[in-house]
Design an enzyme around this catalytic site. Structure first.
Site, PDB file in Angstrom:
ATOM      1  N   CYS A  48       0.970  -1.089   0.056  1.00  0.00           N
ATOM      2  CA  CYS A  48       0.010  -0.005  -0.110  1.00  0.00           C
ATOM      3  C   CYS A  48       0.677   1.420   0.083  1.00  0.00           C
ATOM      4  O   CYS A  48       0.617   2.296  -0.870  1.00  0.00           O
ATOM      5  CB  CYS A  48      -0.876   0.054   1.247  1.00  0.00           C
ATOM      6  SG  CYS A  48      -2.035   1.584   1.268  1.00  0.00           S
TER       7      CYS A  48
ATOM      8  N   CYS B 208      -6.086  -2.937   7.311  1.00  0.00           N
ATOM      9  CA  CYS B 208      -7.139  -2.146   7.324  1.00  0.00           C
ATOM     10  C   CYS B 208      -8.729  -3.110   6.808  1.00  0.00           C
ATOM     11  O   CYS B 208      -9.725  -2.880   6.983  1.00  0.00           O
ATOM     12  CB  CYS B 208      -7.155  -1.076   6.458  1.00  0.00           C
ATOM     13  SG  CYS B 208      -6.617  -1.198   4.871  1.00  0.00           S
TER      14      CYS B 208
END
EC number: 2.8.1.13
Length: 384
Positions: free
Chosen positions: A123, A220
């Protein structure tokens, strides 16, 4: 705010530019947590032209999302509130498709192949420090700031990446793939802080609503740390059962699916036999979980690829015998002495001075100088 030590020359502002803060635009990547909120508030208080940006990374109504996760709906709301209170503009960018393609899909495929992936690194590498950084340049920002705990310091010829002042908060393991070009543009205003308590104290000083907000603990898009549940949702039928095989060839029984196991795992194997067994290998193609004694987990030679090198001279121009460094093979472990023997500009064999257990394909091998401070880059461990 102490000046970034990479840019603390006379006449430069705290972010390293030869102009007033009011004429220096900085894009702050805001997750909605206390760290990035403090960075944004700190820079706004100093008079910088702050632009806050929060990324919407996945459908907040989907089963994958969870309350309190990074960049979930509540976090976007909190980031917006901080921007309103501190008086700077805030934008939410829809990066769902990019995140799905660049991070989530690879995570699922790597897990199915028997690896133990780290999507947070991907990410940073493919979304925040590539796509968002380009957005910052499109907005004519002079730099991009984040709430990561890592330090950017001045070097002989270029900015260097160093571990955070607080070892307990250091995030260098997750940022090894930051390129020199990205490092020149990035700023990490929290890296010099000695503890998270200092960050929260600053949040209270600025009157931020997130001052006491808990830290996010999990990936997440992985609710409650249940990787297998996410993989089953992303890849229906992935949890096919198979055999548990001892290293010596004995068939010890059936497992619930390779995705339920990781290298080094001991609990939950469901097999007896007297001696404790550990997962030493995952063979996704044959749907086999291979187990053995704890001693079988020890390794000293590690094949590494996709190497990002931040040293002062080219990676392949190192000393005879290889680079003498320290490396981390897990985020929770301290750096250990090792030798890196380059094979190409992006591949190498790493030899640990002392063997370590639980080294798994899909994890990162991060390189540090011999005092364990400067980040020299790193790469991905693979099966070889």
């Amino acid at each position: 705010m102490p000046k970034d030590s990479a840019t603390s020359q006379i006449g430069l502002n705290s972010l390293g530019f030869a102009k007033p803060p009011s004429e220096t635009r900085v894009l702050v990547a805001m997750s909605g947590g206390v760290d990035s909120s403090v960075v944004a508030a700190m820079l706004a208080r100093e008079g910088y032209d702050v632009v806050g940006v929060t990324l919407q990374l996945y459908d907040h109504g989907a089963a994958l999302a969870k309350k309190g996760a990074c960049c979930a709906g509540r976090d976007i709301h909190d980031a917006r509130r901080v921007a309103e209170e501190m008086g700077f503009p805030h934008y939410v960018l829809d990066y769902e498709n990019r995140f799905q393609e660049a991070v989530i899909d690879e995570f699922a495929d790597a897990y199915l192949a028997g690896a133990t992936p780290i999507p947070c690194i991907r990410c940073n590498e493919r979304v925040k420090f590539r796509d968002l950084l380009e957005t910052a340049k499109d907005l004519e920002a002079d730099c991009m700031a984040t709430g990561h705990y890592i330090q950017r310091m001045g070097g002989a010829s270029a900015a260097e990446l160093h571990r955070a002042a607080d070892p307990a908060r250091d995030q260098s393991y997750f940022l090894f793939s930051t390129t020199q070009e990205q490092l020149d543009y990035l700023r990490f205003p929290l890296g010099h802080l000695k503890s998270k308590d200092e960050t929260r104290a600053l949040a209270r000083e600025f009157g931020l609503i997130v001052a006491d907000k808990p830290d996010s603990q999990d990936i997440c898009f992985v609710p409650n740390g249940s990787y297998a549940a996410v993989i089953e949702k992303l890849r229906p039928g992935a949890a096919e059962p198979g055999r548990i095989i001892h290293m010596d060839g004995r068939d010890l029984g059936e497992h619930r699916g390779v995705i339920h196991y990781t290298i080094g795992q001991r609990r939950g194997l469901g097999v007896g036999g007297g001696e404790p067994f550990y997962v030493v290998k995952l063979d996704a193609d044959r749907r086999e979980v291979i187990v053995g004694p704890k001693s079988a987990l020890s390794r000293s030679l590690i094949p590494v690829r996709e190497i990002n090198w931040l040293g002062d001279v080219p990676f392949t121009d190192g000393p005879d015998g290889g680079w003498q460094v320290e490396v981390k093979v897990r985020s929770t472990r301290p750096p250990r002495p090792a030798t890196i023997r380059p094979i190409s500009e992006t591949t190498a064999e790493v030899e640990l001075l002392a063997a370590e257990e639980g080294i798994s394909p899909g994890q990162a091998c991060v390189f540090y100088d011999t005092d364990g401070s400067r980040v020299l880059g790193g790469g991905w461990i693979h099966k070889g």
